[in-house]
Write a protein that holds these residues in place. Sequence first.
Motif, PDB file in Angstrom:
ATOM      1  N   PRO A 176       1.034 -12.338   6.713  1.00 60.20           N
ATOM      2  CA  PRO A 176      -0.220 -13.039   6.379  1.00 60.20           C
ATOM      3  C   PRO A 176      -1.454 -12.467   7.049  1.00 60.20           C
ATOM      4  CG  PRO A 176       1.121 -14.346   7.896  1.00 60.20           C
ATOM      5  CD  PRO A 176       1.973 -13.200   7.450  1.00 60.20           C
ATOM      6  N   ASP A 177      -1.297 -11.822   8.210  1.00 59.10           N
ATOM      7  CA  ASP A 177      -2.456 -11.287   8.935  1.00 59.10           C
ATOM      8  C   ASP A 177      -2.683  -9.804   8.674  1.00 59.10           C
ATOM      9  OD1 ASP A 177      -3.096 -13.715  10.085  1.00 59.10           O
ATOM     10  OD2 ASP A 177      -1.804 -13.393  11.822  1.00 59.10           O
ATOM     11  N   VAL A 178      -2.011  -9.266   7.669  1.00 61.17           N
ATOM     12  CA  VAL A 178      -2.164  -7.850   7.336  1.00 61.17           C
ATOM     13  C   VAL A 178      -2.721  -7.718   5.926  1.00 61.17           C
ATOM     14  CG1 VAL A 178      -0.953  -5.682   6.895  1.00 61.17           C
ATOM     15  CG2 VAL A 178      -0.327  -7.076   8.873  1.00 61.17           C
ATOM     16  N   HIS A 179      -3.751  -6.906   5.805  1.00 61.37           N
ATOM     17  CA  HIS A 179      -4.308  -6.598   4.486  1.00 61.37           C
ATOM     18  C   HIS A 179      -4.087  -5.116   4.216  1.00 61.37           C
ATOM     19  CE1 HIS A 179      -6.669  -6.926   0.895  1.00 61.37           C
ATOM     20  NE2 HIS A 179      -7.531  -6.001   1.322  1.00 61.37           N
ATOM     21  N   LEU A 180      -3.466  -4.820   3.081  1.00 57.58           N
ATOM     22  CA  LEU A 180      -3.132  -3.447   2.727  1.00 57.58           C
ATOM     23  C   LEU A 180      -4.159  -2.878   1.766  1.00 57.58           C
ATOM     24  CD1 LEU A 180       0.726  -3.624   2.136  1.00 57.58           C
ATOM     25  CD2 LEU A 180      -0.400  -2.124   3.758  1.00 57.58           C
ATOM     26  N   VAL A 181      -4.587  -1.656   2.030  1.00 58.49           N
ATOM     27  CA  VAL A 181      -5.439  -0.932   1.086  1.00 58.49           C
ATOM     28  C   VAL A 181      -4.983   0.517   1.052  1.00 58.49           C
ATOM     29  CG1 VAL A 181      -7.464  -2.411   1.367  1.00 58.49           C
ATOM     30  CG2 VAL A 181      -7.190  -0.400   2.830  1.00 58.49           C
ATOM     31  N   THR A 182      -5.219   1.170  -0.073  1.00 57.65           N
ATOM     32  CA  THR A 182      -4.991   2.610  -0.140  1.00 57.65           C
ATOM     33  C   THR A 182      -6.277   3.314   0.295  1.00 57.65           C
ATOM     34  OG1 THR A 182      -5.649   2.701  -2.467  1.00 57.65           O
ATOM     35  CG2 THR A 182      -3.312   2.330  -1.991  1.00 57.65           C
ATOM     36  N   THR A 183      -6.198   4.609   0.452  1.00 60.06           N
ATOM     37  CA  THR A 183      -7.367   5.353   0.941  1.00 60.06           C
ATOM     38  C   THR A 183      -8.560   5.197   0.003  1.00 60.06           C
ATOM     39  OG1 THR A 183      -6.408   7.304  -0.134  1.00 60.06           O
ATOM     40  CG2 THR A 183      -6.026   7.045   2.225  1.00 60.06           C
TER      41      THR A 183
END
Length: 213
Positions: A176-183
């Motif tokens: 829940p405290d992690v947000h994933l994004v690509t470059t």
Amino acid sequence: RRCFLMPTVPLHGPSGGSTGKVDLADEIFGIEPNVAVMHQVVTAQLAARRAGTQSTKTRSEVSGGGAKPYRQKGTGNARQGSIRAPHYRGGGVALGPKPRSYAQRTPKKMKALALRSALSDRAADDKVIVVDSFGFDSPSTKAAVKLLADLGVEGKALVVVSHGDDTTQLSFRNLPDVHLVTTGELNPYDVLVSDYVVFAQDTLPGADREGEQ
């Protein structure tokens, strides 16, 4: 006064330990943050997320009211042409909201400056972490939790992964405290709302890498 020049940061291995160092590009991680530009870009970014689907009916769109409610003269009342006028119960709405786009045009150079400013702000606070690789052989949320703990990450974390790195994305996505994004998805808002920004060595923008044992 904070120093915004950070030539190197530790390079961490998959287990969280330091394996060397990595150079950060001064033009990306070492500039004086432009607060005004960051504010304008983030405001535009949040505005673009708005659906803009709110709508009210005007008097011409409300059903009924085609006939004049009573004759023009002789009733003692004010003359009326329709019971769907705004001052009638059930009538149309005067000057109400209609569907619209909230998107704002933001120059590419301004977006780039806002992103560099946000990254420099996090780097100045020692909140930029670089790992050699995430090192997941198979998707594992437990391993992702352990990696963040070993790296000393507390609070919200923005994890930048390579496009197509499904194993890493599956490992982090349920936290829940992690947000994933690509470059290609890295943006000022996500950087600023995160306590830490975690890069893999192959997702770190503009860095000259130097590993030392």
